[in-house]
Design a protein around this motif. Structure first.
Motif, PDB file in Angstrom:
ATOM      1  N   LYS A 185      52.733  75.177 -14.750  1.00 39.35           N
ATOM      2  CA  LYS A 185      52.072  73.881 -13.743  1.00 39.35           C
ATOM      3  C   LYS A 185      50.526  74.489 -13.060  1.00 39.35           C
ATOM      4  CE  LYS A 185      56.463  72.789 -13.866  1.00 39.35           C
ATOM      5  NZ  LYS A 185      56.653  71.123 -14.932  1.00 39.35           N
ATOM      6  N   HIS A 231      54.639  68.172  -8.985  1.00 38.62           N
ATOM      7  CA  HIS A 231      54.889  69.523  -9.133  1.00 38.62           C
ATOM      8  C   HIS A 231      56.195  69.506 -10.299  1.00 38.62           C
ATOM      9  CE1 HIS A 231      57.561  67.812  -6.329  1.00 38.62           C
ATOM     10  NE2 HIS A 231      59.036  68.504  -6.629  1.00 38.62           N
ATOM     11  N   THR A 232      56.661  68.093 -11.017  1.00 36.87           N
ATOM     12  CA  THR A 232      58.311  67.698 -11.721  1.00 36.87           C
ATOM     13  C   THR A 232      57.393  67.361 -12.884  1.00 36.87           C
ATOM     14  OG1 THR A 232      57.726  65.834 -11.281  1.00 36.87           O
ATOM     15  CG2 THR A 232      59.537  67.189 -10.310  1.00 36.87           C
ATOM     16  N   HIS A 233      55.806  67.532 -13.406  1.00 37.85           N
ATOM     17  CA  HIS A 233      55.378  67.492 -14.680  1.00 37.85           C
ATOM     18  C   HIS A 233      54.949  68.341 -15.656  1.00 37.85           C
ATOM     19  CE1 HIS A 233      52.953  64.910 -17.290  1.00 37.85           C
ATOM     20  NE2 HIS A 233      52.236  65.553 -17.706  1.00 37.85           N
TER      21      HIS A 233
END
Length: 269
Positions: free
Chosen positions: A86, A254-256
């Motif tokens: 990330k 944060h999930t991308h």
């Protein structure tokens, strides 16, 4: 991902020294671009650039040969692992130590993120056999640094210490000469084409630059996880960047997963 050797050395010392990772063509193009930035008067530079001091803002964005170093094939796997896939480039400046600049003559006092912002501000962890580090710097070196020249100081292993450094230790953090480096502190002297990566939790500083006939020129590329906030790259500078770099500096949940992360090698379009 990082190699087992890189992972071990970064975990033990808090830094990596990647030697001779730029090709001759990459290095020459980056040197030419850096010299143009350094030697152009500020009033003749585009908005967002300033050549009047030691630290030149937005150095990575001045020209494509410098911009490509933000996702160089030698550092890209490391950047991805340390950010848990990330990544965000928070900002990127250029250091040009030149004779006659007071900043260069004084050097930089030993410090780290823990001392500057508090014990809670940054993280270094190992999970599932991989390293997570939420604040680190990549330094691409464009010219040689020889022993005795000055430049980067580090205290290996301090990225994991749980104790505060006593203020008096290492001459109160002020190290003025290569002959006066205390035990436990080392001066890293990269060659042109090398890259150094350090955790911001690592205690580090810089010796004054001594040579009168040449300067130290190095990019300072600061990375962190993409969800921590907006990059400090201004809108006027973003207009110069390739789509891949714009994605790198972008904030995201944060999930991308960014598209650039799916690539082992990123080429700028």
């Amino acid at each position: 991902m990082m190699t087992p050797e890189q992972r071990y050395l970064f975990d033990v010392t808090g830094y990596l020294h990647l030697k001779n990772v730029m090709s001759d063509e990459e290095l020459k193009a980056a040197q030419e671009a850096a010299n143009e930035y350094i030697n152009t008067p500020t009033e003749e530079l585009p908005p967002g650039f300033d050549s009047s001091a030691k630290n030149l803002p937005n150095g990575f964005a001045f020209a494509k040969p410098l911009e490509t170093l933000t996702m160089h094939r030698s550092t890209w796997p490391i950047i991805k692992e340390l950010t848990n896939n990330k990544p965000q480039l928070f900002r990127g400046t250029m250091i040009a130590d030149r004779t006659g600049m007071s900043e260069s003559e004084e050097g930089l006092r030993l410090h780290c993120a823990r001392e500057d912002f508090g014990w809670h501000a940054n993280r270094y962890e190992v999970r599932h056999g991989r390293i997570f580090c939420d604040d680190f710097v990549v330094f691409p070196y464009l010219y040689d640094v020889y022993p005795g020249d000055g430049g980067l100081l580090v205290v290996p292993g301090t990225h994991k210490t749980v104790f505060d450094r006593p203020e008096h230790l290492y001459n109160n953090g002020k190290i003025k000469d290569a002959d006066d480096i205390p035990l436990g502190v080392i001066n890293i002297t990269p060659n042109a084409g090398d890259m150094v990566i350090i955790s911001e939790l690592l205690t580090h500083g810089a010796l004054p630059w001594k040579p009168k006939d040449r300067y130290r020129c190095v990019l300072t590329l600061r990375y962190r996880p993409q969800h921590r906030g907006e990059s400090r790259v201004s809108e006027e500078v973003r207009g110069r960047l390739s789509p891949e770099t714009l994605e790198l500096i972008s904030r995201a949940d944060h999930t991308h997963t960014k598209e650039i992360v799916k690539k082992d090698i990123v080429s700028l379009s």
